[in-house]
Write a protein that holds these residues in place. Sequence first.
Motif, PDB file in Angstrom:
ATOM      1  N   HIS A  88       0.797  -1.031   0.027  1.00 26.32           N
ATOM      2  CA  HIS A  88      -0.344  -0.266   0.406  1.00 26.32           C
ATOM      3  C   HIS A  88       0.979   1.470   0.067  1.00 26.32           C
ATOM      4  O   HIS A  88       0.950   2.197   0.721  1.00 26.32           O
ATOM      5  N   GLY A  89       1.792   1.248  -0.819  1.00 26.09           N
ATOM      6  CA  GLY A  89       2.812   2.811  -1.239  1.00 26.09           C
ATOM      7  C   GLY A  89       4.055   2.883   0.593  1.00 26.09           C
ATOM      8  O   GLY A  89       4.377   3.349   0.376  1.00 26.09           O
ATOM      9  N   ALA A  90       4.007   1.354   1.544  1.00 25.97           N
ATOM     10  CA  ALA A  90       4.198   1.868   2.402  1.00 25.97           C
ATOM     11  C   ALA A  90       6.088   0.944   1.823  1.00 25.97           C
ATOM     12  O   ALA A  90       5.226  -0.542   2.199  1.00 25.97           O
ATOM     13  N   PHE A  91       7.109   0.782   2.687  1.00 29.09           N
ATOM     14  CA  PHE A  91       7.833  -0.300   2.908  1.00 29.09           C
ATOM     15  C   PHE A  91       7.789  -0.674   4.150  1.00 29.09           C
ATOM     16  O   PHE A  91       7.778   0.130   5.081  1.00 29.09           O
ATOM     17  N   ILE A  92       7.506  -2.260   4.520  1.00 32.70           N
ATOM     18  CA  ILE A  92       7.637  -2.819   5.771  1.00 32.70           C
ATOM     19  C   ILE A  92       8.480  -3.675   5.978  1.00 32.70           C
ATOM     20  O   ILE A  92       8.258  -4.673   5.573  1.00 32.70           O
ATOM     21  N   PRO A  93       9.829  -3.284   6.752  1.00 34.01           N
ATOM     22  CA  PRO A  93      11.077  -4.597   6.271  1.00 34.01           C
ATOM     23  C   PRO A  93      10.593  -5.354   7.374  1.00 34.01           C
ATOM     24  O   PRO A  93       9.642  -4.983   8.837  1.00 34.01           O
ATOM     25  N   PHE A  94      11.291  -6.264   7.482  1.00 32.76           N
ATOM     26  CA  PHE A  94      11.790  -7.149   9.080  1.00 32.76           C
ATOM     27  C   PHE A  94      12.466  -6.246   9.661  1.00 32.76           C
ATOM     28  O   PHE A  94      13.408  -5.870   9.019  1.00 32.76           O
ATOM     29  N   ASP A  95      12.512  -6.335  10.738  1.00 28.20           N
ATOM     30  CA  ASP A  95      13.115  -5.762  11.736  1.00 28.20           C
ATOM     31  C   ASP A  95      14.725  -6.238  11.346  1.00 28.20           C
ATOM     32  O   ASP A  95      14.371  -6.727  12.759  1.00 28.20           O
ATOM     33  N   PRO A  96      15.215  -4.838  11.472  1.00 25.53           N
ATOM     34  CA  PRO A  96      16.836  -5.735  11.341  1.00 25.53           C
ATOM     35  C   PRO A  96      17.474  -6.337  12.795  1.00 25.53           C
ATOM     36  O   PRO A  96      18.296  -6.636  13.143  1.00 25.53           O
ATOM     37  N   GLY A  97      17.325  -6.036  13.884  1.00 23.75           N
ATOM     38  CA  GLY A  97      17.276  -6.063  15.396  1.00 23.75           C
ATOM     39  C   GLY A  97      16.496  -7.469  15.949  1.00 23.75           C
ATOM     40  O   GLY A  97      17.512  -8.026  17.098  1.00 23.75           O
ATOM     41  N   VAL A  98      15.712  -7.794  14.742  1.00 25.28           N
ATOM     42  CA  VAL A  98      14.523  -9.086  15.549  1.00 25.28           C
ATOM     43  C   VAL A  98      15.353 -10.028  14.747  1.00 25.28           C
ATOM     44  O   VAL A  98      15.309 -10.381  13.748  1.00 25.28           O
ATOM     45  N   PRO A  99      15.887 -11.567  14.884  1.00 27.15           N
ATOM     46  CA  PRO A  99      16.453 -12.487  14.299  1.00 27.15           C
ATOM     47  C   PRO A  99      15.012 -12.816  14.045  1.00 27.15           C
ATOM     48  O   PRO A  99      14.559 -13.792  14.025  1.00 27.15           O
ATOM     49  N   VAL A 100      15.531 -13.685  11.855  1.00 27.89           N
ATOM     50  CA  VAL A 100      14.181 -13.671  11.358  1.00 27.89           C
ATOM     51  C   VAL A 100      14.946 -15.609  10.552  1.00 27.89           C
ATOM     52  O   VAL A 100      15.975 -14.529   9.883  1.00 27.89           O
ATOM     53  N   THR A 101      14.554 -16.714  10.823  1.00 28.34           N
ATOM     54  CA  THR A 101      15.132 -17.456   9.861  1.00 28.34           C
ATOM     55  C   THR A 101      13.871 -18.478   9.027  1.00 28.34           C
ATOM     56  O   THR A 101      12.773 -17.904   9.758  1.00 28.34           O
ATOM     57  N   ILE A 102      14.702 -18.936   8.146  1.00 25.64           N
ATOM     58  CA  ILE A 102      13.794 -19.522   7.531  1.00 25.64           C
ATOM     59  C   ILE A 102      14.631 -20.824   8.079  1.00 25.64           C
ATOM     60  O   ILE A 102      15.989 -21.189   7.658  1.00 25.64           O
ATOM     61  N   ARG A 103      13.923 -21.993   7.910  1.00 22.95           N
ATOM     62  CA  ARG A 103      14.600 -23.431   8.548  1.00 22.95           C
ATOM     63  C   ARG A 103      13.404 -24.501   8.346  1.00 22.95           C
ATOM     64  O   ARG A 103      12.189 -24.073   7.830  1.00 22.95           O
ATOM     65  N   LEU A 104      14.102 -25.528   8.148  1.00 27.06           N
ATOM     66  CA  LEU A 104      13.337 -27.340   7.617  1.00 27.06           C
ATOM     67  C   LEU A 104      12.659 -27.345   8.583  1.00 27.06           C
ATOM     68  O   LEU A 104      12.375 -26.839  10.217  1.00 27.06           O
ATOM     69  N   ALA A 105      11.116 -27.306   8.154  1.00 24.29           N
ATOM     70  CA  ALA A 105       9.439 -27.307   9.951  1.00 24.29           C
ATOM     71  C   ALA A 105      10.215 -29.118   9.972  1.00 24.29           C
ATOM     72  O   ALA A 105      10.774 -30.211   9.777  1.00 24.29           O
ATOM     73  N   VAL A 106      10.073 -28.824  11.249  1.00 24.86           N
ATOM     74  CA  VAL A 106       9.751 -30.356  11.987  1.00 24.86           C
ATOM     75  C   VAL A 106       8.999 -30.336  12.763  1.00 24.86           C
ATOM     76  O   VAL A 106       7.760 -29.571  12.436  1.00 24.86           O
ATOM     77  N   GLU A 107       7.924 -31.612  12.910  1.00 24.39           N
ATOM     78  CA  GLU A 107       6.901 -32.631  13.523  1.00 24.39           C
ATOM     79  C   GLU A 107       6.011 -31.780  14.327  1.00 24.39           C
ATOM     80  O   GLU A 107       4.535 -31.062  14.214  1.00 24.39           O
ATOM     81  N   ASP A 108       7.344 -30.999  15.654  1.00 23.05           N
ATOM     82  CA  ASP A 108       6.512 -29.378  16.574  1.00 23.05           C
ATOM     83  C   ASP A 108       6.731 -28.144  15.910  1.00 23.05           C
ATOM     84  O   ASP A 108       5.475 -27.643  16.251  1.00 23.05           O
ATOM     85  N   ASP A 109       6.071 -28.452  14.407  1.00 20.53           N
ATOM     86  CA  ASP A 109       6.058 -26.657  14.137  1.00 20.53           C
ATOM     87  C   ASP A 109       5.111 -26.703  13.631  1.00 20.53           C
ATOM     88  O   ASP A 109       3.427 -25.862  13.585  1.00 20.53           O
ATOM     89  N   TRP A 110       3.572 -28.427  13.510  1.00 21.13           N
ATOM     90  CA  TRP A 110       2.959 -28.257  13.212  1.00 21.13           C
ATOM     91  C   TRP A 110       1.966 -27.033  14.537  1.00 21.13           C
ATOM     92  O   TRP A 110       1.024 -26.636  13.275  1.00 21.13           O
ATOM     93  N   PRO A 111       1.621 -26.982  15.667  1.00 20.20           N
ATOM     94  CA  PRO A 111       0.705 -26.639  16.625  1.00 20.20           C
ATOM     95  C   PRO A 111       1.148 -25.503  15.810  1.00 20.20           C
ATOM     96  O   PRO A 111       0.027 -24.206  15.665  1.00 20.20           O
ATOM     97  N   GLY A 112       2.273 -24.734  15.084  1.00 15.20           N
ATOM     98  CA  GLY A 112       2.392 -23.157  14.811  1.00 15.20           C
ATOM     99  C   GLY A 112       1.538 -22.947  13.420  1.00 15.20           C
ATOM    100  O   GLY A 112       1.630 -21.779  12.960  1.00 15.20           O
ATOM    101  N   ILE A 113       1.672 -24.242  12.948  1.00 10.83           N
ATOM    102  CA  ILE A 113       1.307 -23.701  11.609  1.00 10.83           C
ATOM    103  C   ILE A 113      -0.160 -23.286  11.558  1.00 10.83           C
ATOM    104  O   ILE A 113      -0.320 -22.911  10.179  1.00 10.83           O
TER     105      ILE A 113
END
Length: 184
Positions: A9-34
Motif C-alpha cells: 500500500h505504498g509503504a515499505f514494511i521491513p523485517f526489523d533488523p534487530g529481530v532475528p528472522v530465520t527460514i529453517r526446515l520444519a519439524v513435527e513440533d512446528d505443526w501447532p504453529g502452522i
Amino acid sequence: MPLPTRRHHGAFIPFDPGVPVTIRLAVEDDWPGIWPFFSATVAQGETYAYPLDLTPETGREWWLAPPPSATVVLEEEGLILGSAKMGPNRPGHGDHIGTASFMVAPSARGRGVGRALAEYAVQWHRERDFHGIQFNAVVATNTVAVRLWRDLGFQIIGTVPDAFRSPAHGLVGLHVMYLPLSRP
C-alpha cells in the motif's frame, strides 16, 4: 539470505533488523504453529483447492512433505509467520521439474514473508539442479501471488478457465505458471 522489504500500500514494511528472522526446515513440533494459519487459509477458500474437511492430522499429511520434498518455516523470535513446501512436481520422469506451495499467517502479510519464502524455494530448487519450477494451480484472482511470481520471473503458460470455485468471485481460472531454472 537477507530478508527483503516489501511494498505494501505504498509503504515499505521491513523485517526489523534487530529481530532475528530465520527460514529453517520444519519439524513435527512446528505443526501447532502452522495449523492455525493453514486451516484459516483453507477455510477462506480463495487460494487453495484443498479438501474443506481437513483436520489437524489430515492437514499435516498434506503440508509436511517427506523427502525428497521439504517443508520450511519462517520464524521471528520463535513465532512461525509462514511456511512453504517444495519438491518434485511429479514422480519418475517428471521429477526434474519442481513445485512449491506457500502460506503466510494473516498477521504477517505485507511484511515480505511470502517473498522471502518464495526466494528461498527458488534457490532450494536451483541448488538441487531442478530444470524448472511449475505451479499447477495459481488462482487467477490471487493477484498478490500472481504479481509475486511474475516479479520472480515466472510466466503464465496457460489458464484453465472456471477451474476454481471462489467464494468471493464465483468460477475463476487457475493459472499454470513456470520458471525455467536450467543453467546455460
